[in-house]
Design an enzyme around this catalytic site. Structure first.
Site: not given
Length: 213
Positions: A7, A32, A34, A36, A65, A67, A136, A174
């Protein structure tokens, strides 16, 4: 053998291109990403423009991913940025089934992610369509948290359902992944270990990835 998805949340953001190149040469299977929004989780990272800039410099599988609260409004951006997988959260404000279908319509692999307090049974109607289920094992939003042991039961349940129903999804985990927890998730049935500091916190990325695998 576990696949490893470092990540970049834990990478050196001043040298992301070099960091992605290093993990690719070190044998990573995925990168990965992330994403957000500061609303769904109390943190802000990066968006589709950063991913697009990295895409042309890497042959790794790009696993985004999201979020974010309203992922359906940004799917075109992440698709055009070159993501191979787009994973949304079951707990987002959109209808997850609708969003998964939208992702698949773009010929991109679709994933669903669940927070620690969400039970596997809540996503049962989504599993036939999913290419990935991301468990998660920490509360999403920040790296460096400790692995939540109860996550192992979710992984086992997802693996049992996959075998029983003939589903094709990969199981990714994760949060709090290190040498010891990687062994635990593999034994429970996981396919992919998402790791931040366990890779980027080491001086030798290849050795770190090999240990997790």
């Amino acid at each position: 053998m576990l696949k490893v998805a470092p990540s970049i949340l834990s990478a050196d953001f001043s040298a992301l291109r070099d960091e992605v190149d290093r993990i690719e040469k070190a044998g990573a299977d995925y990168v990965h990403l992330d994403v957000m929004d500061g609303h769904f989780v109390p943190n802000i990272t990066f968006g589709a423009p950063v991913i697009k800039c990295l895409r042309s410099h890497s042959n790794l599988i790009f696993d985004a991913h999201l979020m974010i609260t309203d992922p359906k409004f940004y799917l075109d951006d992440f698709a055009k940025a070159g993501c191979d997988y787009i994973t949304i959260h079951y707990e987002c404000e959109n209808n997850p089934l609708d969003v998964i279908k939208m992702i698949l319509d773009k010929n991109i692999k679709a994933g669903i992610s669940i927070k620690p307090k969400t039970h596997v049974g809540e996503i049962s109607d989504l599993l036939p369509l999913c290419d990935m289920v991301l468990v998660m094992s920490v509360e999403p939003g920040f790296g460096g948290q400790a692995f939540i042991p109860e996550s192992l039961q979710k992984i086992k349940k997802l693996d049992e359902l996959r075998k029983e129903k003939g589903f094709h999804y990969l199981i990714a985990v994760d949060g709090g992944i290190n040498e010891e927890t990687a062994k635990l998730i593999k034994s429970a049935g996981a396919d992919i270990a998402v790791a931040g500091s366990a890779v980027f916190g080491k001086s030798d990325y290849k050795a770190a990835i090999d240990v997790l695998r």
